[in-house]
Design a protein around this motif. Structure first.
Motif, short mmCIF file in Angstrom:
data_model
loop_
_atom_site.label_atom_id
_atom_site.label_comp_id
_atom_site.label_asym_id
_atom_site.label_seq_id
_atom_site.Cartn_x
_atom_site.Cartn_y
_atom_site.Cartn_z
N CYS A 169 0.71 -1.33 0.06
CA CYS A 169 0.13 -0.04 0.06
C CYS A 169 0.76 1.18 -0.03
CB CYS A 169 -0.99 -0.09 1.09
SG CYS A 169 -2.25 -1.28 1.13
N ALA A 170 2.14 1.11 0.00
CA ALA A 170 2.89 2.59 0.54
C ALA A 170 3.06 3.21 -0.97
CB ALA A 170 4.37 1.88 0.82
N PHE A 171 3.16 2.72 -2.03
CA PHE A 171 3.37 3.12 -3.37
C PHE A 171 2.02 3.51 -3.95
CE2 PHE A 171 3.88 2.93 -7.92
CZ PHE A 171 4.53 4.30 -8.14
N GLU A 172 1.70 4.56 -4.02
CA GLU A 172 0.42 5.26 -4.55
C GLU A 172 -0.75 4.60 -4.11
OE1 GLU A 172 1.11 5.25 -8.84
OE2 GLU A 172 2.30 6.85 -9.00
N ASP A 173 -0.84 4.34 -2.86
CA ASP A 173 -1.89 3.63 -2.10
C ASP A 173 -2.32 2.30 -2.71
OD1 ASP A 173 -2.46 5.22 0.26
OD2 ASP A 173 -3.17 6.68 -1.06
N GLY A 174 -1.38 1.59 -3.38
CA GLY A 174 -1.65 0.51 -3.83
C GLY A 174 -2.71 0.40 -4.93
N GLY A 175 -2.70 1.66 -5.66
CA GLY A 175 -3.73 1.67 -6.80
C GLY A 175 -5.15 2.20 -6.46
N CYS A 176 -5.42 2.16 -5.06
CA CYS A 176 -6.74 2.56 -4.45
C CYS A 176 -7.05 4.12 -4.59
CB CYS A 176 -6.77 1.96 -3.11
SG CYS A 176 -6.46 0.32 -2.63
N SER A 177 -7.95 4.68 -5.00
CA SER A 177 -8.42 6.25 -5.09
C SER A 177 -8.25 6.76 -3.93
CB SER A 177 -9.75 6.18 -5.85
OG SER A 177 -10.51 5.76 -4.78
N GLN A 178 -8.56 6.32 -2.64
CA GLN A 178 -8.52 6.84 -1.46
C GLN A 178 -7.61 6.24 -0.27
OE1 GLN A 178 -12.43 8.12 -0.03
NE2 GLN A 178 -12.56 9.49 -1.47
N ILE A 179 -7.94 5.10 0.06
CA ILE A 179 -7.06 4.35 1.13
C ILE A 179 -6.93 2.84 0.79
CG2 ILE A 179 -7.52 3.68 3.54
CD1 ILE A 179 -9.56 5.83 3.91
N CYS A 180 -5.73 2.52 1.22
CA CYS A 180 -5.31 1.15 1.04
C CYS A 180 -4.92 0.70 2.42
CB CYS A 180 -4.10 0.99 0.05
SG CYS A 180 -3.48 -0.68 -0.34
N ILE A 181 -5.36 -0.23 2.67
CA ILE A 181 -5.16 -1.01 4.12
C ILE A 181 -4.46 -2.45 3.88
CG2 ILE A 181 -6.06 -2.04 6.25
CD1 ILE A 181 -6.08 0.98 6.25
N THR A 182 -3.24 -2.61 4.61
CA THR A 182 -2.98 -4.02 4.70
C THR A 182 -3.71 -4.87 5.69
OG1 THR A 182 -1.07 -3.08 6.20
CG2 THR A 182 -0.46 -3.39 3.85
N ALA A 183 -4.77 -5.56 5.06
CA ALA A 183 -5.63 -5.96 6.18
C ALA A 183 -5.27 -7.45 6.41
CB ALA A 183 -7.20 -5.95 5.55
N TYR A 184 -5.40 -7.74 7.65
CA TYR A 184 -5.08 -9.05 8.25
C TYR A 184 -6.07 -9.83 8.38
CZ TYR A 184 0.21 -8.59 7.88
OH TYR A 184 1.35 -8.55 7.70
N VAL A 185 -6.27 -11.13 8.09
CA VAL A 185 -7.21 -11.92 8.61
C VAL A 185 -6.31 -13.64 8.64
CG1 VAL A 185 -9.43 -13.38 8.00
CG2 VAL A 185 -9.18 -11.19 7.10
N ASN A 186 -6.28 -13.98 10.00
CA ASN A 186 -5.65 -15.31 10.31
C ASN A 186 -4.35 -15.10 9.68
OD1 ASN A 186 -7.79 -16.20 11.62
ND2 ASN A 186 -8.69 -16.83 9.83
N ASP A 187 -3.56 -14.05 9.81
CA ASP A 187 -2.21 -13.95 9.56
C ASP A 187 -1.90 -13.82 8.22
OD1 ASP A 187 -0.89 -13.91 11.97
OD2 ASP A 187 -0.60 -15.93 12.32
N VAL A 188 -2.88 -13.80 7.26
CA VAL A 188 -2.93 -13.50 5.85
C VAL A 188 -3.25 -12.09 5.72
CG1 VAL A 188 -3.61 -14.13 3.63
CG2 VAL A 188 -3.45 -16.11 5.58
N MET A 189 -2.24 -11.55 4.95
CA MET A 189 -2.19 -9.98 4.68
C MET A 189 -2.99 -9.73 3.08
SD MET A 189 -1.05 -7.34 2.85
CE MET A 189 0.52 -7.52 2.42
N THR A 190 -3.74 -9.04 3.00
CA THR A 190 -4.24 -8.83 1.49
C THR A 190 -4.34 -7.11 1.47
OG1 THR A 190 -5.52 -10.81 1.76
CG2 THR A 190 -6.19 -9.07 0.10
N PRO A 191 -4.12 -6.60 0.64
CA PRO A 191 -4.11 -5.07 0.56
C PRO A 191 -5.71 -4.96 0.19
CG PRO A 191 -2.97 -5.87 -1.41
CD PRO A 191 -2.94 -7.14 -0.39
#
Length: 1284
Positions: free
Chosen positions: A752-774
């Protein structure tokens, strides 16, 4: 270091009272245990008197009343500043973060009187920042967050392990700025807030595993966390929105407890249904209720304050707050380093650099000392120092390699042991002193005593012997008598000072001098280049007494840059400044080749870095006066210039997450994107020629030339964090790097660090059960489109409230049909202040904070443009529009005045009050020609009224009940004036004279502060915004004035100005009769301002009114008199043509002209005023009046000019006869014959003459008058005619 002090008692009488009507709390002191209360850290805001750093309030405010002294502890070092705090009730230990020394401190032997306590450091090298401490009372493990190192750390808190410097980094992946921290040991859960670009709250187990992102919406700056282990909720402070919020452990049911505007909310603690909050701006502690319903956010005690102290950290001291499990699992485990609680038991874990031996259950070292370190080289040595040296210099060098061939030392330190912690020592009650206890061992470094040998030159790179695999087997070191330079702690003072080596080192001649190095961090190998332009390899973990090194390659030119490609794993690159070439060597096969074979050379190339994940190199090239930053693909196929024109570049490093290069240019630090090539300034005051630039987490660091100090810079706060020697001794550094295997891992990059990962507003490195998904998310008021990247807003066009959210910098639209919240799209994210919706144009009009401009756009944010600009006159605040004239009235601050913006964009000042920030809201009543406004200035607070030209100001509503007036609104249907007060949280309904007032909202004394800001009404409901609420409130204007919540969201910030629109709204603004004509200008040439007596005409800036009081001297006006020459009876006559005085005769005005007596207009049209005069003035406009030559059933005969006043003869047509015996007609002034209608009548018919409903039969004479009720047909009387 150890500080022991006598607890000092301060005669600080504190009254803490519980409010009446509290939510079920008990005030019976007999029900409470003796050991209880709040423990707080404090700071004297002025520094005078004896500074107290720690206090114990021995009650639970909100549950108990208290009056008495509050014991405190002080230190003679006034710089001591404890910030965060937590407590282990049963061990009587408190754990604190000390800001000045950057340490985690434990205070033992806690008692309610704070006597006989000892304080000791358990961990040094913590960053300066918002560090929060949390204690697991089951395992006695201490946790803390570190926003600069971007990690969360655990350390054992048991007394027998405090000195061992054990610590475990439990979370350090995809963190930007971890701030808040709290735990629930019973559930085995760890919670933290990541206060980065897009904040979030996450959860894991206490080992950092099973990670989940639980809250990523409604967050601005989540600063501090606290867990309610009984209700399974977390609470946090959002410092930017000045709010206290809460959610379940899963992140659901997010709710706002309270907002406290103009505060510096810092820490919080919970006991039962009360949350305590410290405010470092006011120095207070607030006590708020956490129970859902009417009591939510209610103050449960008086504000706690001890002047002049500021409360920082808070901790509840209570056995009830720390329940135990059925047994002590950690005691059963008897862990070697530390114990971590789980939901079902406990686990043993090892400190950093160690791993658990499954056979023995003990911890064994993975590497020889360091797996995270700062690595530095001088000309003769490569050394490591603790990674925490970024924050604190009390870590010595551990030198792993030297080019010196023989050593002689006068003293050798003892075998390395884990560094002991400094402790606090106590002194007699009369005074407090500090002492440091530490080893007396001395640090030893090696220095050359001879000059460098001459550099050997090579004509081409030549491959040397094959490099052995030292990473696969341990080499037994040869016996030696030199020092093993491991980290030792020299004796120093509480304020760390730099010390030079105490032992002089003599050496033999070095073989070669080191210039630069890089590392393979996975295989743990140094690669270093020497002044003989030879590149060597050596395992990092070999001891210094083993002088093994293996040559990789010798260069033909002067090596000026060295970089290892971790993505490939075998390739090592170097550049040559004299030849301008870039080379690569395979460290396995020793095969080398030139990279830039298809391009010209890179003159003066140096500072070579790897562009990870892009298969590129970056370097500095160019002459001394003109430098470039260029990239080169690793296959040599493409060169790209990233930046150019710099006079000097002495340091270069790459951030692979953000895809930017940081570089030092003279005294300045910049960053440039390798994608967009955009350059941004970062920092000023870098020493010219600084080098060795490195990036680690949120730290940048560089080496000063000459004095070889190292400066670390905090990318979060934008400030230096420390400046001095990297270790606690000096070292003439030639190169510096960071050792952390994750830096060369592709998984370490933040997507998510570079240009918000392509998101127009907010990019979150979201974790579910240790698996990260932008994951892409949207700000409040936006929704994710079908592409899951773009955020859109679905604004509605009817029945809504527009609210200014000053925290989120948004204009929020709240639908009154379904309460949905949409944002008015604005890519600039402006700081809005006032807002108005123009029903005539269906456009938004707004002002912005500290901005002199007024703006407008469509509801969907399109067609934004500037309406007006006040320049230096002041900043606009609130506004209202006169729908009659189109003028927009506004209040302004900085230079406080009320002004008006005309439809042409002209801004005028109506009247000034010559104070600062006193004028607030404004509302207009054009029908009565007045405006109402609020004024708040010290002792001059009132609701004012004035004519809309700014005159006849009246202080309409004032008195003790008017403290901070904030809003005004008019009900035009019922002639009611509404006004609000944000201090008393009241709203009153008055008549338009400010009399007969009725309070319809009164929150005074309820301890549920709202901070009412603005009000609007449709005559049926009243809506208001409040700083302390996350919603709009709707009030039914019929008794009992019931309230309802509109558009609630925990993400709402401080709501200020609001605007209302509904097409069915019957509360229409009254029209000004005096200004209604001519498009709202009335009879004024330029500006019409309604007043109570009518209107006032005004001019644009620089123009003045003429004597007529209507026309501005800069306005073109057609003549009021036209003179034309006409011919009457053959005689030339000059006539005057005039216009009505009601016609202003301004450009484009249409006016009806008047001819003189005995003349009539030739045109039945209006004349239009043009910029060259009246449009028809070149034509003959009037002619003299003539009567017609014909009369009904006859004609005029004889000599007759047919002009006004002349009597002429006539004759009747056949079948008609003259009605009267006198056959004369007279021409009247209106161009008609006086008796034309009765001059001729049909023979044999009774001709009736009508006059005032009376009728005459000519044959009978005028003395016989008749009246009838029916119509007269064919000139004959009806049967019901009767003579009067």
């Amino acid at each position: 270091m150890c500080y022991m002090m006598k607890a000092m008692f301060f005669v600080t009488t504190l009254m803490v009272g519980i409010f009446l009507g509290s939510n079920g709390q008990t005030t019976d002191p007999e029900t409470w245990p003796e050991e209880r209360g709040l423990i707080v850290t404090t700071l004297n805001r002025y520094g005078w008197r004896t500074p107290v750093q720690l206090r114990h309030l021995p009650v639970f405010p909100g549950h108990e009343n208290y009056s008495g002294t509050v014991p405190g502890v002080t230190f003679s070092n006034r710089n001591i500043h404890f910030v965060s705090i937590d407590v282990d009730y049963r061990t009587k230990c408190i754990y604190m973060y000390e800001y000045h020394l950057r340490t985690i401190v434990v205070g033992t032997n806690f008692s309610k009187d704070l006597t006989d306590m000892k304080f000791q450091n358990i961990h040094m090298g913590v960053s300066r920042g918002n560090i929060q401490v949390a204690v697991d009372w089951l395992s006695h493990t201490v946790y803390w967050s570190d926003s600069k190192f971007r990690w969360i750390v655990a350390a054992p808190g048991e007394s027998d392990k405090i000195d061992m410097d054990y610590y475990k980094i439990v979370v350090d992946t995809h963190l930007e700025a971890p701030d808040g921290l709290t735990i629930d040991p019973l559930e085995g859960l760890l919670f933290w807030s990541d206060n980065g670009k897009h904040p979030k709250i996450e959860r894991s187990d206490l080992k950092g595993d099973n990670r989940h992102t639980i809250v990523s919406k409604h967050l601005q700056s989540p600063l501090t966390l606290e867990a309610d282990i009984f209700d399974k909720r977390i609470y946090w402070i959002d410092s930017l929105s000045e709010s206290i919020l809460s959610s379940t452990y899963d992140g659901n049911d997010v709710m706002t407890i309270q907002k406290i505007p103009n505060s510096g909310l810092f820490d919080l603690a919970i006991f039962r249904d009360v949350v305590y909050i410290s405010d470092i701006q006011s120095g207070y502690i607030y006590t708020l209720n956490t129970t859902k319903g009417i009591h939510l956010g209610k103050q449960e005690s008086t504000i706690i304050k001890i002047f002049p102290e500021i409360f920082y950290g808070l901790a509840v001291y209570s056995e009830e707050k720390q329940p135990l499990k059925e047994k002590d699992y950690c005691a059963e485990k008897n862990c070697d380093h530390m114990c971590i609680s789980t939901k079902t038991g406990a686990e043993c874990v090892c400190s950093e650099g160690f791993e658990l031996d499954v056979n023995t259950g003990k911890c064994k070292e993975i590497f020889d000392g360091y797996h995270k370190a700062i690595v530095v080289a001088n000309k003769t040595h490569i050394c490591l120092t603790d990674i925490r040296s970024f924050a604190q210099a009390d870590h010595e060098y551990d030198c792993r390699f030297t080019v010196v061939t023989k050593y002689s030392f006068t003293d050798s330190p003892s075998k390395f042991k884990r560094k002991k912690r400094q402790t606090f020592l106590s002194t007699p009650p009369v005074g407090i002193t500090e002492d440091l206890l530490s080893s007396t061992a001395k640090q030893v470094t090696s220095e050359p005593n001879v000059a460098s040998p001459s550099t050997q030159r090579y004509t081409r790179p030549r491959t040397l012997s094959r490099f052995s695999r030292y990473t696969r087997r341990r080499t037994t070191p040869t016996a030696w008598t030199g020092p093993v330079t491991k980290p030792m702690l020299n004796k120093t003072t509480i304020s760390p000072v730099t010390q030079r080596p105490s032992t002089r080192v003599t050496t033999n001649r070095p073989i070669d001098f080191i210039m630069m190095f890089d590392m393979d961090m996975e295989k743990r190998i140094f690669f270093f280049a020497t002044e003989s332009n030879t590149i060597y390899g050596r395992p990092i973990d070999l001891p210094i007494e083993n002088d093994m090194k293996e040559a990789i390659v010798s260069a033909s030119g002067n090596i000026s840059g060295l970089a290892y490609d971790a993505d490939d794993g075998d390739n090592l690159y170097w550049c040559e400044s004299d030849k301008g070439d870039v080379w690569v060597v395979n460290v396995e096969t020793k095969a080398s080749r030139i990279v830039n074979r298809d391009y010209s050379t890179f003159a003066g190339a140096h500072n070579l870095v790897i562009i990870s994940n892009h298969s590129m190199l970056a370097m500095v090239t160019g002459t001394n006066s003109y430098k470039y930053i260029k990239t080169l693909t690793m296959d040599g196929s493409r060169v790209n210039t990233i930046s150019h024109g710099m006079s000097t570049i002495s340091g270069l490093t790459y951030d692979k997450s953000e895809k930017v290069l940081y570089y030092i240019n003279g005294y300045y630090l910049y960053k440039v994107s390798i994608i967009t090539k955009n350059t941004d300034f970062v920092f000023m005051s870098v020493d010219d020629g600084a080098f060795g630039l490195i990036l680690y987490q949120n730290y940048l660091a560089w080496v000063h030339p000459g004095d070889f100090f190292v400066t670390s810079y905090d990318l979060v706060t934008g400030s230096r964090t420390r400046n001095g020697y990297l270790g606690n001794t000096s070292m003439e550094i030639v190169d510096m790097k960071v050792l952390d295997q994750r830096l060369q891992s592709t998984n370490y990059t933040n997507p998510c660090a570079f240009e918000d990962g392509g998101c127009s507003q907010i990019c979150i490195t979201a974790y579910v059960n240790d698996v990260m998904t932008p994951v892409c998310e949207c700000r409040l008021g936006y929704f994710l489109d079908d592409d899951n990247l773009t955020c859109i807003s679905n604004v509605v066009d009817d029945n809504f409230i527009i609210a200014v959210d000053m925290t989120n910098n948004e204009l929020l639209q709240i639908s009154l049909d379904d309460n949905t919240i949409n944002a008015i799209p604005n890519p600039d994210n402006d700081q809005y202040k006032g807002v108005f919706f123009d029903i005539s144009t269906q456009k938004l009009i707004w002002t912005e904070n500290y901005d002199s401009k007024m703006y407008t756009s469509n509801l969907n944010g399109t067609e934004e443009r500037e309406l007006a600009n006040l320049g230096y006159q002041g900043y606009l605040r609130r506004l209202d529009k006169d729908m009659t004239t189109g003028n927009i009235f506004f209040t302004a601050f900085y230079d406080d005045f009320i002004g008006v913006v005309t439809p042409s964009g002209e801004a005028l000042v109506l009247f000034s009050v010559y104070t600062t920030t006193s004028l607030g809201d404004i509302v207009l009543h054009p029908g009565k020609g007045v405006m109402y406004y609020t004024r708040d200035y010290y002792f001059s607070t009132y609701i004012g009224r004035a004519d809309m030209d700014g005159k006849n100001e009246v202080e309409l509503i004032k008195g003790h009940h008017v403290e901070k007036p904030s809003g005004v609104a008019i009900d035009f249907i019922h002639d009611h004036l509404y006004w609000s007060d944000s201090h008393y949280d009241t709203i009153q309904q008055c008549d338009l004279n400010g009399e007969n007032c009725l309070t319809i909202i009164n929150m005074t004394g309820t301890f549920r502060d709202e901070g009412i800001q603005d009000i609007v009404t449709d005559g049926v409901y009243l809506y208001y915004s409040a700083y302390r609420k996350d919603h709009i409130v709707r009030v039914d204007l019929t008794p009992p004035y019931e309230r309802a919540i509109v558009g609630q969201s925990p993400g709402m910030g401080n709501l200020e100005s609001i605007a209302f629109y509904s097409s069915s709204n019957k509360n229409k603004q009254a029209v000004s009769v005096a200004c209604r004509a001519r498009g709202g200008r009335g009879d004024c040439s330029t500006i019409c301002l309604p007043t109570m007596s009518g209107r006032t005409c005004a001019c644009e800036n620089g123009a003045v009114l003429k004597a007529d009081g209507r026309t501005c001297n800069n306005v073109f006006q057609c003549t009021e008199l036209l003179q034309q020459v006409v011919e009457v009876n053959g005689i030339t006559t000059e006539i005057d043509i005039t216009f009505s005085s009601l016609c202003p005769r301004h450009l484009h005005d249409e006016c009806r002209y008047r001819c003189p007596t005995n003349f009539v207009p030739l045109f039945d049209t209006l004349l239009t005023c043009t910029n060259v005069g009246w449009d028809l003035e070149s034509k003959t406009l009037c002619e003299d009046v003539k009567c017609p030559s014909q009369v009904p059933n006859g004609e005029v005969i004889g000599e007759c000019s047919l002009r006004v006043g002349e009597e002429c003869s006539f004759q009747c047509n056949n079948g008609y006869r003259a009605t009267l015996s006198q056959r004369k007609l007279k021409c009247t002034s209106d161009g008609h014959w006086d008796i034309a209608d009765i001059a001729c009548s049909a023979e044999g018919k009774a001709i009736v003459y009508a006059a005032n409903e009376h009728f005459i039969i000519p044959e009978m004479g005028a003395n016989h008058t008749f009246k009838c009720s029916d119509k007269i047909e064919n000139g004959e009387l009806d049967n019901d005619a009767h003579e009067l």
